[in-house]
Design an enzyme around this catalytic site. Structure first.
Site, short mmCIF file in Angstrom:
data_model
loop_
_atom_site.label_atom_id
_atom_site.label_comp_id
_atom_site.label_asym_id
_atom_site.label_seq_id
_atom_site.Cartn_x
_atom_site.Cartn_y
_atom_site.Cartn_z
N LYS A 86 57.11 49.09 45.69
CA LYS A 86 57.72 47.82 45.24
C LYS A 86 56.62 46.77 45.10
CE LYS A 86 61.59 46.58 47.26
NZ LYS A 86 62.45 46.21 48.42
C1 E4P Z 1 65.52 44.84 48.23
O1 E4P Z 1 65.06 45.77 48.85
C2 E4P Z 1 65.47 43.45 48.72
O2 E4P Z 1 64.27 43.28 49.39
C3 E4P Z 1 66.62 43.16 49.62
O3 E4P Z 1 67.82 43.69 49.08
C4 E4P Z 1 66.79 41.68 49.90
O4 E4P Z 1 67.99 41.53 50.59
P1 E4P Z 1 68.36 40.21 51.41
O5 E4P Z 1 68.54 39.12 50.42
O6 E4P Z 1 69.63 40.57 52.11
O7 E4P Z 1 67.22 39.96 52.34
#
Ligand code: E4P
Length: 225
Positions: A86
């Site tokens: 990522k």
């Molecule tokens: C994806 O992996 C994102 O980092 C994650 O879904 C963010 O989620 P949050 O907004 O609940 O922290």
């Protein structure tokens, strides 16, 4: 739509995998921090449990492209070349994505709040793009609509990238994107549990069991007859 778990708690991952049809696991640095464990220890446990073929997404944290590229190499050495790295959709991130995609790395463009970030990440070679649905909602915009716009941009431009929609806080947000046919959603264990947490469902099943037991006796199932 693929369904992934957005979590690094191995016990929760095992529990959700046991119950539901799951395609992989996503993590981010905050999720890893919540585990309190060495990142490669927890990620190694996750990879061993989900198997080599399941999707695993792991985020780079360097601020510059050279650092992100070094992280991509280390992440995939430790966790398998098929691991999705990522990369945040910032200017240095696009530079890293262009270099890494040319070398065949699997990439997920993350920290996506706008369709233009998604467009640039897709053009830079990311296979998945992760818009943050609930965080966009919290800014006063419509996260589901942003995700739909990104999906439409990819379709209209014949781009290979698909959505890995992320940051969900309720079933409705996930359902709207399933109806729209996005490629994947990553969802926390508590929101996955909430997909079917409904007293109408449990009371219907309880009533069927009670009727059957009236006919056949307590604890009897079709297997016992
Ligand atoms: C994806 O992996 C994102 O980092 C994650 O879904 C963010 O989620 P949050 O907004 O609940 O922290």
């Amino acid at each position: 739509m693929k369904l992934l778990i957005d979590n690094a708690d191995i016990e929760q991952i095992k529990r959700i995998y046991d119950l539901y049809p799951i395609d992989g696991v996503t993590t981010n640095p905050s999720i890893l921090a919540a585990s309190g464990r060495h990142p490669y220890d927890v990620l190694g446990d996750i990879r061993a449990f989900i198997g080599d073929d399941a999707d695993l997404h792991v985020q780079a944290v360097a601020r510059d492209a050279a650092g992100m590229i070094r992280e991509a190499k280390k992440i995939t050495e430790e966790l398998g070349r098929n691991t999705y790295v990522k990369i945040p959709c910032v200017p240095e991130g696009f530079k890293a994505m262009k270099a890494l995609s040319a070398e065949g790395y699997n990439l997920t463009g993350t920290a996506v709040y706008t369709p233009m970030q998604a467009y640039l990440a897709a053009k830079s070679g990311a296979k998945y793009i992760a818009p943050y649905i609930n965080r966009i909602d919290n800014m006063g915009y419509d996260g589901v609509q942003v995700a739909k716009d990104i999906h439409d941009i990819f379709t209209a431009n014949n781009m290979e990238a698909g959505l890995l929609a992320a940051s969900f806080k309720n079933s409705q947000q996930v359902l709207e994107l399933a109806k729209y046919g996005v490629l994947a959603a990553t969802v926390s264990p508590d929101v996955i549990d909430a997909f079917v947490k409904n007293t109408a469902i449990t009371s219907a099943v309880d009533a069927f069991i009670a009727d059957f037991e009236k006919l056949t006796g307590p604890g009897k199932t079709m297997a016992d007859l």
